[in-house]
Scaffold this motif. Structure first.
Motif, PDB file in Angstrom:
ATOM      1  N   VAL A 144       1.029  -1.019  -0.124  1.00 13.57           N
ATOM      2  CA  VAL A 144       0.025   0.040  -0.044  1.00 13.57           C
ATOM      3  C   VAL A 144       0.930   1.274   0.289  1.00 13.57           C
ATOM      4  O   VAL A 144       1.834   1.295   0.924  1.00 13.57           O
ATOM      5  CB  VAL A 144      -0.878  -0.051   1.271  1.00 13.57           C
ATOM      6  CG1 VAL A 144      -1.677   1.206   1.236  1.00 13.57           C
ATOM      7  CG2 VAL A 144      -1.796  -1.198   1.259  1.00 13.57           C
ATOM      8  N   ILE A 145       0.811   2.063  -0.928  1.00 17.09           N
ATOM      9  CA  ILE A 145       1.376   3.222  -1.138  1.00 17.09           C
ATOM     10  C   ILE A 145       0.746   4.436  -1.222  1.00 17.09           C
ATOM     11  O   ILE A 145      -0.105   4.907  -2.280  1.00 17.09           O
ATOM     12  CB  ILE A 145       2.228   3.301  -2.381  1.00 17.09           C
ATOM     13  CG1 ILE A 145       3.186   2.028  -2.299  1.00 17.09           C
ATOM     14  CG2 ILE A 145       3.162   4.338  -2.532  1.00 17.09           C
ATOM     15  CD1 ILE A 145       4.021   1.867  -3.751  1.00 17.09           C
ATOM     16  N   PRO A 146       0.528   5.325   0.065  1.00 19.02           N
ATOM     17  CA  PRO A 146      -0.155   6.539  -0.115  1.00 19.02           C
ATOM     18  C   PRO A 146       0.696   7.717  -0.989  1.00 19.02           C
ATOM     19  O   PRO A 146       1.808   7.771  -0.956  1.00 19.02           O
ATOM     20  CB  PRO A 146      -0.166   7.100   1.130  1.00 19.02           C
ATOM     21  CG  PRO A 146       1.016   6.527   1.939  1.00 19.02           C
ATOM     22  CD  PRO A 146       1.160   5.253   1.063  1.00 19.02           C
ATOM     23  N   CYS A 147      -0.263   8.304  -2.008  1.00 16.47           N
ATOM     24  CA  CYS A 147       0.307   8.954  -3.052  1.00 16.47           C
ATOM     25  C   CYS A 147      -0.106  10.642  -2.863  1.00 16.47           C
ATOM     26  O   CYS A 147      -1.122  10.853  -3.106  1.00 16.47           O
ATOM     27  CB  CYS A 147       0.346   8.630  -4.428  1.00 16.47           C
ATOM     28  SG  CYS A 147       0.661   6.777  -4.685  1.00 16.47           S
ATOM     29  N   TYR A 148       1.046  11.601  -2.862  1.00 18.57           N
ATOM     30  CA  TYR A 148       0.558  12.851  -3.123  1.00 18.57           C
ATOM     31  C   TYR A 148       1.802  13.737  -3.730  1.00 18.57           C
ATOM     32  O   TYR A 148       3.188  13.605  -3.299  1.00 18.57           O
ATOM     33  CB  TYR A 148       0.469  13.431  -1.496  1.00 18.57           C
ATOM     34  CG  TYR A 148       0.096  14.921  -1.692  1.00 18.57           C
ATOM     35  CD1 TYR A 148      -1.381  15.113  -1.690  1.00 18.57           C
ATOM     36  CD2 TYR A 148       0.773  15.952  -1.175  1.00 18.57           C
ATOM     37  CE1 TYR A 148      -1.882  16.426  -1.677  1.00 18.57           C
ATOM     38  CE2 TYR A 148       0.216  17.104  -1.139  1.00 18.57           C
ATOM     39  CZ  TYR A 148      -1.095  17.394  -1.149  1.00 18.57           C
ATOM     40  OH  TYR A 148      -1.490  18.852  -1.354  1.00 18.57           O
ATOM     41  N   VAL A 199      -2.837   4.636  -3.423  1.00 19.30           N
ATOM     42  CA  VAL A 199      -3.733   5.399  -2.828  1.00 19.30           C
ATOM     43  C   VAL A 199      -3.407   6.856  -3.135  1.00 19.30           C
ATOM     44  O   VAL A 199      -2.693   7.419  -2.568  1.00 19.30           O
ATOM     45  CB  VAL A 199      -4.006   5.071  -1.317  1.00 19.30           C
ATOM     46  CG1 VAL A 199      -5.257   5.863  -0.995  1.00 19.30           C
ATOM     47  CG2 VAL A 199      -4.335   3.692  -1.031  1.00 19.30           C
ATOM     48  N   VAL A 200      -4.144   7.691  -4.205  1.00 24.91           N
ATOM     49  CA  VAL A 200      -3.866   9.006  -4.519  1.00 24.91           C
ATOM     50  C   VAL A 200      -4.740  10.019  -3.648  1.00 24.91           C
ATOM     51  O   VAL A 200      -5.982   9.957  -3.681  1.00 24.91           O
ATOM     52  CB  VAL A 200      -4.176   9.215  -5.987  1.00 24.91           C
ATOM     53  CG1 VAL A 200      -3.645  10.760  -6.202  1.00 24.91           C
ATOM     54  CG2 VAL A 200      -3.179   8.400  -6.725  1.00 24.91           C
ATOM     55  N   ASP A 201      -4.130  10.574  -2.538  1.00 23.87           N
ATOM     56  CA  ASP A 201      -4.803  11.667  -1.545  1.00 23.87           C
ATOM     57  C   ASP A 201      -5.033  12.691  -2.087  1.00 23.87           C
ATOM     58  O   ASP A 201      -4.460  13.870  -1.416  1.00 23.87           O
ATOM     59  CB  ASP A 201      -3.935  11.262  -0.182  1.00 23.87           C
ATOM     60  CG  ASP A 201      -4.596  11.995   0.913  1.00 23.87           C
ATOM     61  OD1 ASP A 201      -5.777  11.971   0.927  1.00 23.87           O
ATOM     62  OD2 ASP A 201      -4.008  12.344   1.776  1.00 23.87           O
ATOM     63  N   HIS A 232      -8.746   6.748  -5.992  1.00 24.64           N
ATOM     64  CA  HIS A 232      -8.513   8.089  -5.861  1.00 24.64           C
ATOM     65  C   HIS A 232      -9.503   8.701  -4.701  1.00 24.64           C
ATOM     66  O   HIS A 232     -10.543   8.538  -4.902  1.00 24.64           O
ATOM     67  CB  HIS A 232      -9.200   8.799  -7.168  1.00 24.64           C
ATOM     68  CG  HIS A 232      -8.772   9.995  -7.371  1.00 24.64           C
ATOM     69  ND1 HIS A 232      -9.350  10.920  -8.387  1.00 24.64           N
ATOM     70  CD2 HIS A 232      -7.799  10.974  -6.782  1.00 24.64           C
ATOM     71  CE1 HIS A 232      -9.013  12.175  -8.158  1.00 24.64           C
ATOM     72  NE2 HIS A 232      -7.907  12.150  -7.517  1.00 24.64           N
ATOM     73  N   MET A 233      -8.892   9.274  -3.870  1.00 20.48           N
ATOM     74  CA  MET A 233      -9.601  10.104  -2.630  1.00 20.48           C
ATOM     75  C   MET A 233     -10.442  11.234  -3.406  1.00 20.48           C
ATOM     76  O   MET A 233      -9.748  11.953  -4.141  1.00 20.48           O
ATOM     77  CB  MET A 233      -8.605  10.378  -1.588  1.00 20.48           C
ATOM     78  CG  MET A 233      -7.819   9.198  -1.028  1.00 20.48           C
ATOM     79  SD  MET A 233      -8.551   7.701  -0.183  1.00 20.48           S
ATOM     80  CE  MET A 233      -8.450   8.337   1.428  1.00 20.48           C
ATOM     81  N   SER A 234     -11.489  11.344  -2.742  1.00 21.49           N
ATOM     82  CA  SER A 234     -12.199  12.579  -3.282  1.00 21.49           C
ATOM     83  C   SER A 234     -11.643  13.932  -2.914  1.00 21.49           C
ATOM     84  O   SER A 234     -12.070  14.980  -3.541  1.00 21.49           O
ATOM     85  CB  SER A 234     -13.576  12.458  -2.903  1.00 21.49           C
ATOM     86  OG  SER A 234     -13.739  12.626  -1.361  1.00 21.49           O
ATOM     87  N   ARG A 235     -10.861  13.897  -1.885  1.00 27.65           N
ATOM     88  CA  ARG A 235      -9.941  15.059  -1.389  1.00 27.65           C
ATOM     89  C   ARG A 235      -8.787  14.660  -0.664  1.00 27.65           C
ATOM     90  O   ARG A 235      -8.601  13.577  -0.543  1.00 27.65           O
ATOM     91  CB  ARG A 235     -10.801  16.148  -0.481  1.00 27.65           C
ATOM     92  CG  ARG A 235     -11.657  15.443   0.661  1.00 27.65           C
ATOM     93  CD  ARG A 235     -12.304  16.301   1.612  1.00 27.65           C
ATOM     94  NE  ARG A 235     -11.548  17.323   2.347  1.00 27.65           N
ATOM     95  CZ  ARG A 235     -11.058  17.254   3.431  1.00 27.65           C
ATOM     96  NH1 ARG A 235     -11.273  15.898   4.094  1.00 27.65           N
ATOM     97  NH2 ARG A 235     -10.195  18.094   4.086  1.00 27.65           N
TER      98      ARG A 235
END
Length: 335
Positions: free
Chosen positions: A6-10, A39-41, A65-68
């Motif tokens: 799992v990779i959070p992406c920003y 997971v694109v935050d 894709h997170m909504s925000r």
């Protein structure tokens, strides 16, 4: 052993292709079933478009894709709840966590001795102020929250997916994955790994944000601030008693001179400050209770890209008690 990464992406449009190019051969070399969840935050740049391209062009890669922008820990919760395999590995998107070090984490998990393993840097890769703030946060977790292994915590971790059952009811905007994991197991270990410098840019975790994160953890997962307010009130009360005793002593000794305005004003300020601090701490807790009552979600997933059986499950509100396999929103699922 099967592995979900799992990779959070920003703001990582530049680094994601390089990261995947290094990560996928490592996972293939392990000869295990694997998947990668990006997971694109709510990133404001082209990170989502890059993640979509990678998910469509690379087998075993999914993108959410997170909504925000909800924050790194919220994005991690979303990815962890989507993970299908028995071991979850989390890592950053900025190439500071070398994919080649993942086998070290997995090797430490072999057998039944450990449920959670952190990758700890041989040498701290941040500057002095950033490292000091990070160590202060970890010390606070160890002391106030009772997380004994807090000093070895890092964002590069591997754990058994069954641990998420211990925090399936976790909800609300303020979450901390490491505290949640500490609810599920005490069998925690660490291994030394080689961390790298950031490929470009700078960390979003400034000392100010780290302090804010520490405050969120203390108020969200501990009653230590309430106890501290009680101790402060007790201490101020002792000071008041000592001052009263001193006044009576001087009166008994025949010294009836009235204390000056400066002394009286200073004592009033001290007592007022203690009262306001205690009221402020109580107000923070009441505010969080109020915020929780409003039903603010931990996250909302607007889009998914990538094949997965999980996408066929019924949708549930993110932040509900059951493990979230699908987010809330008007987004689409792409195969």
């Amino acid at each position: 052993m099967s592995v979900s990464v799992v990779i959070p992406c920003y703001r990582s449009a530049r680094t994601l292709p390089v990261l995947l190019a290094r990560l996928m051969p490592v996972l293939a070399g392990l000869s295990v079933r694997h998947e990668v969840i990006l997971v694109v935050d709510g990133s404001p740049d082209d990170t989502w478009e890059t993640a979509v391209e990678l998910a469509r062009g690379t087998e075993g890669v999914r993108a959410l894709h997170m909504s925000r922008n909800y924050g790194q820990h919220n994005a991690l919760i979303a990815g962890i709840r989507e993970a299908e395999f028995e071991v979850v590995v989390t890592m950053d998107d900025d190439l500071q966590h070398p994919p080649e070090q993942i086998p070290l984490l997995l090797a430490a998990l072999e057998g039944d001795r450990l449920d959670l393993v952190y990758g700890v840097a041989h040498q701290e890769e941040h500057g002095f102020l950033r490292s000091l703030a990070s160590q202060s946060v970890k010390a606070g977790m160890a002391g106030a929250l009772g997380v004994r292994t807090a000093r070895t915590i890092s964002a590069f971790r591997a754990f058994r997916a069954r641990l998420r059952d211990g925090f399936e009811g976790l909800a609300g905007p303020h979450v901390c994955i490491d505290v949640a994991l500490s609810w599920a197991t005490t069998r925690v270990g660490s291994v030394k790994v080689h961390m790298m410098e950031r490929d470009h840019g700078r960390s979003n975790y400034t000392p100010r944000l780290l302090v804010r994160h520490a405050v969120n953890m203390l108020l969200g997962y501990s009653t230590a601030p309430l106890r501290a307010a009680s101790y402060l009130g007790f201490l101020i009360g002792v000071v008041g008693l000592l001052l009263g005793a001193a006044v009576l002593w001087h009166f008994a000794a025949g010294d009836t001179t009235v204390a000056g305005f400066t002394t009286v004003a200073s004592m009033i300020a001290i007592f007022s400050s203690a009262q306001l601090i205690a009221i402020g701490v109580l107000g923070e807790y009441v505010g969080r209770i109020h915020g929780g009552g409003m039903g603010r979600p931990t996250y909302v997933v607007s889009e998914r890209v990538g094949p997965s059986a999980v996408l066929d499950l019924p949708r549930q509100p993110a932040g509900a008690g059951a493990p979230v396999r699908a987010g809330v929103g008007s987004g689409s699922d792409e195969r």
